[in-house]
Design a protein around this motif. Structure first.
Motif, PDB file in Angstrom:
ATOM      1  N   PRO A 230      72.599  31.314  58.037  1.00  0.00           N
ATOM      2  CA  PRO A 230      71.486  31.590  59.096  1.00  0.00           C
ATOM      3  C   PRO A 230      70.204  32.474  58.776  1.00  0.00           C
ATOM      4  N   GLU A 231      70.851  33.458  57.962  1.00  0.00           N
ATOM      5  CA  GLU A 231      69.758  34.395  57.562  1.00  0.00           C
ATOM      6  C   GLU A 231      68.794  33.855  56.433  1.00  0.00           C
ATOM      7  N   ILE A 232      69.626  32.835  55.598  1.00  0.00           N
ATOM      8  CA  ILE A 232      68.579  32.418  54.641  1.00  0.00           C
ATOM      9  C   ILE A 232      67.518  31.285  55.369  1.00  0.00           C
ATOM     10  N   GLU A 233      68.089  30.710  56.496  1.00  0.00           N
ATOM     11  CA  GLU A 233      67.129  29.572  57.049  1.00  0.00           C
ATOM     12  C   GLU A 233      65.982  30.567  58.084  1.00  0.00           C
ATOM     13  N   LEU A 234      66.504  31.618  58.445  1.00  0.00           N
ATOM     14  CA  LEU A 234      65.430  32.550  59.087  1.00  0.00           C
ATOM     15  C   LEU A 234      64.425  32.977  58.025  1.00  0.00           C
ATOM     16  N   ILE A 235      64.837  33.446  56.960  1.00  0.00           N
ATOM     17  CA  ILE A 235      63.639  33.898  55.782  1.00  0.00           C
ATOM     18  C   ILE A 235      63.030  32.904  55.308  1.00  0.00           C
ATOM     19  N   GLU A 236      63.388  31.449  55.419  1.00  0.00           N
ATOM     20  CA  GLU A 236      62.784  30.448  54.963  1.00  0.00           C
ATOM     21  C   GLU A 236      61.490  30.101  56.060  1.00  0.00           C
ATOM     22  N   ALA A 237      62.030  30.443  57.172  1.00  0.00           N
ATOM     23  CA  ALA A 237      61.064  30.132  58.216  1.00  0.00           C
ATOM     24  C   ALA A 237      59.893  31.265  58.536  1.00  0.00           C
TER      25      ALA A 237
ATOM     26  N   HIS B 136      58.663  33.106  56.158  1.00  0.00           N
ATOM     27  CA  HIS B 136      57.619  33.352  54.999  1.00  0.00           C
ATOM     28  C   HIS B 136      57.294  31.965  54.623  1.00  0.00           C
ATOM     29  N   GLY B 137      57.626  30.966  55.248  1.00  0.00           N
ATOM     30  CA  GLY B 137      57.111  29.473  54.762  1.00  0.00           C
ATOM     31  C   GLY B 137      57.519  29.192  53.234  1.00  0.00           C
ATOM     32  N   MET B 138      58.908  29.533  53.132  1.00  0.00           N
ATOM     33  CA  MET B 138      59.359  29.132  51.666  1.00  0.00           C
ATOM     34  C   MET B 138      59.973  27.674  51.695  1.00  0.00           C
ATOM     35  N   SER B 139      59.760  27.160  50.484  1.00  0.00           N
ATOM     36  CA  SER B 139      60.168  25.793  50.377  1.00  0.00           C
ATOM     37  C   SER B 139      61.617  25.340  50.318  1.00  0.00           C
ATOM     38  N   GLY B 140      61.951  23.941  50.366  1.00  0.00           N
ATOM     39  CA  GLY B 140      63.291  23.702  50.589  1.00  0.00           C
ATOM     40  C   GLY B 140      64.199  23.782  49.142  1.00  0.00           C
ATOM     41  N   ALA B 141      63.329  23.750  48.100  1.00  0.00           N
ATOM     42  CA  ALA B 141      64.009  24.117  46.792  1.00  0.00           C
ATOM     43  C   ALA B 141      64.235  25.635  46.691  1.00  0.00           C
ATOM     44  N   TRP B 142      63.397  26.443  47.172  1.00  0.00           N
ATOM     45  CA  TRP B 142      63.655  27.884  47.205  1.00  0.00           C
ATOM     46  C   TRP B 142      65.148  28.277  48.215  1.00  0.00           C
ATOM     47  N   ARG B 143      65.083  27.512  49.437  1.00  0.00           N
ATOM     48  CA  ARG B 143      66.335  27.580  50.081  1.00  0.00           C
ATOM     49  C   ARG B 143      67.826  27.428  49.314  1.00  0.00           C
ATOM     50  N   ARG B 144      67.563  26.059  48.811  1.00  0.00           N
ATOM     51  CA  ARG B 144      68.781  25.704  47.965  1.00  0.00           C
ATOM     52  C   ARG B 144      69.206  26.589  46.934  1.00  0.00           C
ATOM     53  N   LYS B 145      68.258  27.057  46.208  1.00  0.00           N
ATOM     54  CA  LYS B 145      68.549  27.827  45.109  1.00  0.00           C
ATOM     55  C   LYS B 145      68.932  29.206  45.630  1.00  0.00           C
ATOM     56  N   VAL B 146      68.388  29.792  46.715  1.00  0.00           N
ATOM     57  CA  VAL B 146      68.791  30.984  47.141  1.00  0.00           C
ATOM     58  C   VAL B 146      70.380  31.067  47.756  1.00  0.00           C
ATOM     59  N   ALA B 147      70.551  29.637  48.342  1.00  0.00           N
ATOM     60  CA  ALA B 147      71.927  29.457  48.893  1.00  0.00           C
ATOM     61  C   ALA B 147      72.990  29.505  47.689  1.00  0.00           C
ATOM     62  N   GLU B 148      72.602  29.071  46.774  1.00  0.00           N
ATOM     63  CA  GLU B 148      73.545  28.772  45.568  1.00  0.00           C
ATOM     64  C   GLU B 148      73.925  30.304  44.982  1.00  0.00           C
TER      65      GLU B 148
ATOM     66  N   ARG C 266      54.440  37.384  44.733  1.00  0.00           N
ATOM     67  CA  ARG C 266      55.171  36.144  44.564  1.00  0.00           C
ATOM     68  C   ARG C 266      56.185  35.825  45.849  1.00  0.00           C
ATOM     69  N   THR C 267      56.903  37.029  46.277  1.00  0.00           N
ATOM     70  CA  THR C 267      57.626  37.169  47.226  1.00  0.00           C
ATOM     71  C   THR C 267      57.353  38.073  48.344  1.00  0.00           C
ATOM     72  N   PRO C 268      56.699  37.463  49.393  1.00  0.00           N
ATOM     73  CA  PRO C 268      56.296  38.447  50.503  1.00  0.00           C
ATOM     74  C   PRO C 268      57.345  38.980  51.314  1.00  0.00           C
ATOM     75  N   TYR C 269      58.575  38.433  50.903  1.00  0.00           N
ATOM     76  CA  TYR C 269      59.609  39.189  51.997  1.00  0.00           C
ATOM     77  C   TYR C 269      60.046  40.549  51.459  1.00  0.00           C
ATOM     78  N   ILE C 270      59.688  40.892  50.496  1.00  0.00           N
ATOM     79  CA  ILE C 270      59.950  42.167  49.595  1.00  0.00           C
ATOM     80  C   ILE C 270      58.827  43.230  50.174  1.00  0.00           C
ATOM     81  N   THR C 271      59.204  44.054  51.097  1.00  0.00           N
ATOM     82  CA  THR C 271      58.259  44.814  51.707  1.00  0.00           C
ATOM     83  C   THR C 271      58.066  46.189  50.756  1.00  0.00           C
ATOM     84  N   SER C 272      59.016  46.723  50.390  1.00  0.00           N
ATOM     85  CA  SER C 272      58.965  47.980  49.685  1.00  0.00           C
ATOM     86  C   SER C 272      59.397  47.863  48.282  1.00  0.00           C
ATOM     87  N   PRO C 273      58.731  47.252  47.237  1.00  0.00           N
ATOM     88  CA  PRO C 273      59.363  46.949  45.846  1.00  0.00           C
ATOM     89  C   PRO C 273      59.327  48.308  45.088  1.00  0.00           C
TER      90      PRO C 273
END
Length: 719
Positions: free
Chosen positions: A111-118, A120-132, A191-198
């Motif tokens: 569920p956390e992967i799906e929440l992050i995808e929703a 930040h508007g990430m693509s389905g390919a990103w979700r499948r790769k991160v899930a792997e 490139r990755t907006p979900y990282i707030t403090s790189p």
């Protein structure tokens, strides 16, 4: 409502043993008026013209024929603490091996992967790769047997380490590191907006050039090759180098860029070595390719000995330090036609300065000049010389010396000291013996050595390592026998029977010495509460010193006349008249001699003993002072007795005890002369207090001499 499943790629069915290949069908379910029974098979032609069913049969046969694979990331027992962690090589094959495996924590992470995808508007390919990658991280977590995956292990993931970190952190499955970590080598914030403090990127590291193997600094690195090799690639073709044999190199005249400067050398001497120089890519004031190394006279490499050695530039730091092998260098110098190797101008000036500071050297002292000449010829005068190299060079030839050369180079800042060479030889021997012993026996013996160091002969003076070495040399065979044969793993297991057996087969001085060492060892361990009982407490030692003996009068007659040198006459006078031991005679200082008052002060630790010189000893001491000042007027050695070596030695050592023993006639010793003098005085006065004041000895020693000289005055009354 209907669902259509295309079965042209049916690898999912190959994992079931009961599933058989079947033709492609169109399966319809959940519709009104079910007509699935009358549905006709759908056959699709493949690229080869065969049916899909044949591909199933082929894949199934391949899968059944393949050998069983070893388990991948096999789950371990939870709660184990690993001794060490090893980086894992994770790739796409590892991801495929865990497909379909139930993983603990996946239900919380999905569920956390799906929440992050929703969010930040990430693509389905990103979700499948991160899930792997998340499933791969969870498999690593089970393989480690940890409740929460350590953050440092995310470095092993092929990609998306930052995203996996955020998912596992939200799911409560990650153990954060002490400091923030970063898993991407690119600029992540845009490139990755979900990282707030790189975390900032690490600085670029240095690397070697892929073509010439030159070491490219980090500030000049622009790729896998250096700038000169990049321009070299643009102008020439590729192939195998005829000199170094590397393939795929950019060539010019059949040579790569590293071997191209040696073309003239190879043409003159085809049988020369094929080694090249390791270089560093630094900014130079002159561009272009390497210039060819010149050929001087064409006589070949075998005549290169006539030229001075190739020296490094001043200030150049070595990449690594290794010990030199001076045997080939000495063989090369012996084959030279000249008597001395040629030196450049700075080296010649340094050699002349060394000779000027040591005037009037005898022929046997030319070993110092010869050693410095070899060092300057091979290493040059502009670089610092390692002290280890000087000693290694002198060890290969008896006609070379190391110590005077090291002193000269150290005074001019041209020597790199080696701390290991300045350690006490006895201390190094003791450490080597303790290292060879098994634990915990080595630790217990080390405790005994520490106790001995704190108990010197006099207050505030630690016991020397020379005495500890003598003790440990007698004890080492016994410890080896106990640990290797008897099976003693700790000195707590030593019993009185072991101690008695160790000294049972010995007699005389050997038995008394070993008994003394054993009593000292176990007494020290008992005082430090290392052992519970002292097995050597009642071990008899016996008389360690024996009775002092006198020397016949005919042996002493004319003793001073038999000694020809002023040094020998002073040694005989101090030992036979004032009863000084040899260890104190060799360490006397010139400042302790006061001829105006006729006194000589002897330093014994923190104590002082003053000798009042009679007329004969006063004249002998004055003669020695005159001789020393005339022979070595510039000597700065503070000791009263000096030799030809110690007088000019900058380290100011004391003379060797062997020099003092050599001035005595055959059959006489320093300790014998000392005992005869004290025994004669005890026979004259029979007063222990007088002996203590006159010779500075203890009351036990004075009573022993009085008892030997006058036994009737110290005998006990019968009961």
């Amino acid at each position: 409502m209907s669902a259509i499943r295309a079965e042209d790629n049916a690898e999912w069915a190959l994992g079931l043993k009961e599933a058989r290949p079947r033709p492609l069908q169109l399966m319809v379910g959940g519709t009104y008026g079910d007509r699935s029974m009358s549905a006709r098979p759908l056959r699709r032609p493949t690229k080869t013209g065969l049916r899909v069913g044949l591909e199933w049969w082929t894949k199934l046969r391949q899968q059944r024929a393949a050998p069983p694979r070893p388990p991948v990331l096999e789950a371990q027992i939870r709660g184990q603490i690993p001794l060490f962690t090893v980086p894992r090589a994770l790739d796409d094959a590892t991801v495929s091996a865990i497909v379909g495996r139930p993983l603990a924590g996946w239900d919380a992470a999905r569920p956390e992967i799906e929440l992050i995808e929703a969010e930040h508007g990430m693509s389905g390919a990103w979700r499948r790769k991160v899930a792997e990658m998340v499933r791969l991280a969870l498999a690593v977590r089970e393989a480690e047997g940890a409740d929460r995956l350590p953050e440092a292990m995310l470095r092993d993931l092929p990609t998306n380490g930052d995203a996996v970190r955020l998912v596992l952190l939200r799911a409560g499955l990650l153990e954060e590191a002490d400091k923030p970590m970063r898993f991407s080598i690119s600029d992540q914030p845009t490139r990755t907006p979900y990282i707030t403090s790189p975390v900032p990127l690490p600085p670029p590291a240095s690397r070697q050039c892929a073509d010439c193997d030159a070491w490219v600094p980090a500030d000049r690195r622009t790729g896998f090759v250096c700038a000169p090799c990049r321009h070299w690639r643009e102008r020439v073709g590729r192939g195998r180098c005829c000199r170094c044999g590397r393939d795929g190199q950019a060539l010019r005249d059949d040579r790569c860029r590293s071997c191209h400067p040696y073309r003239l050398w190879d043409a003159a001497w085809p049988s020369s070595r094929r080694a090249t120089q390791l270089v560093i890519d630094l900014p130079m004031g002159k561009g272009g390719p390497f210039e060819a190394f010149p050929v001087d006279d064409g006589r070949g490499p075998e005549h290169c000995e006539d030229r001075p050695g190739l020296h490094t530039s001043p200030g150049q730091q070595p990449l690594f330090n290794i010990r030199r092998d001076w045997v080939p260098v000495l063989a090369r110098l012996r084959a030279m036609p000249r008597s001395e190797p040629p030196l450049d101008e700075p080296a010649q000036h340094l050699l002349e300065e060394f000779t000027r500071h040591r005037p009037g050297q005898r022929a046997d002292y030319r070993k110092n000049t010869r050693t410095l000449t070899i060092l300057l010829y091979w290493l040059g005068a502009g670089t610092a010389v390692f002290e280890r190299d000087v000693h290694d060079l002198a060890r290969n030839d008896v006609n070379l010396a190391a110590k005077p050369v090291c002193q000269f180079l150290r005074a001019r800042g041209l020597l790199v000291d080696d701390p290991e060479l300045h350690r006490d030889a006895d201390e190094m021997w003791v450490e080597a013996v303790l290292t060879a012993l098994p634990d915990p026996v080595a630790t217990e013996v080390r405790t005994w050595v520490e106790v001995l160091r704190e108990q010197g002969r006099r207050e505030g003076e630690p016991r020397g390592y020379d005495g500890i070495r003598r003790y440990l040399a007698r004890l080492q065979p016994v410890l080896t026998h106990w640990t290797a044969t008897v099976g003693v793993s700790s000195l707590r297991q030593v019993t009185k029977g072991h101690v008695d057996d160790a000294v049972a087969e010995l007699s005389g001085m050997a038995r008394r010495s070993l008994a003394t060492v054993l009593r000292s060892l176990f007494r020290a361990l008992k005082s430090r509460r290392v052992i519970f009982q002292n097995p050597a407490r009642d071990l008899p030692v016996g008389d360690l010193t024996g009775l002092p003996r006198s020397i016949p009068s005919d042996r002493l007659m004319g003793l001073l006349d038999q000694t020809e040198t002023p040094l020998g006459r002073l040694v005989v006078a101090l030992a036979a008249i004032h009863a000084l031991p040899g260890s104190e005679i060799r360490t006397l200082h010139s400042s302790s001699l006061d001829l105006s008052r006729g006194t000589l002060e002897v330093r014994r630790g923190l104590l002082r003993h003053t000798l009042y010189l009679e007329k004969l000893t006063h004249q002998i001491a004055a003669d020695w002072s005159t001789y020393r000042h005339g022979r070595w007027p510039a000597s700065a050695n503070p000791h009263l007795l000096v030799s030809q070596k110690t007088a000019v030695d900058p380290d100011h050592p004391a003379v060797n005890i062997g020099l003092l023993r050599g001035v005595l006639p055959r059959g006489l010793t320093l300790s014998g002369l000392r005992q005869d003098r004290i025994l004669n005085e005890a026979a004259e006065c029979a007063d222990p207090l007088r002996l203590m004041r006159l010779f500075g000895i203890t009351e036990q020693t004075a009573m022993r001499y009085v008892g030997t000289a006058c036994p009737e005055r110290t005998s006990k009354l019968p009961r």
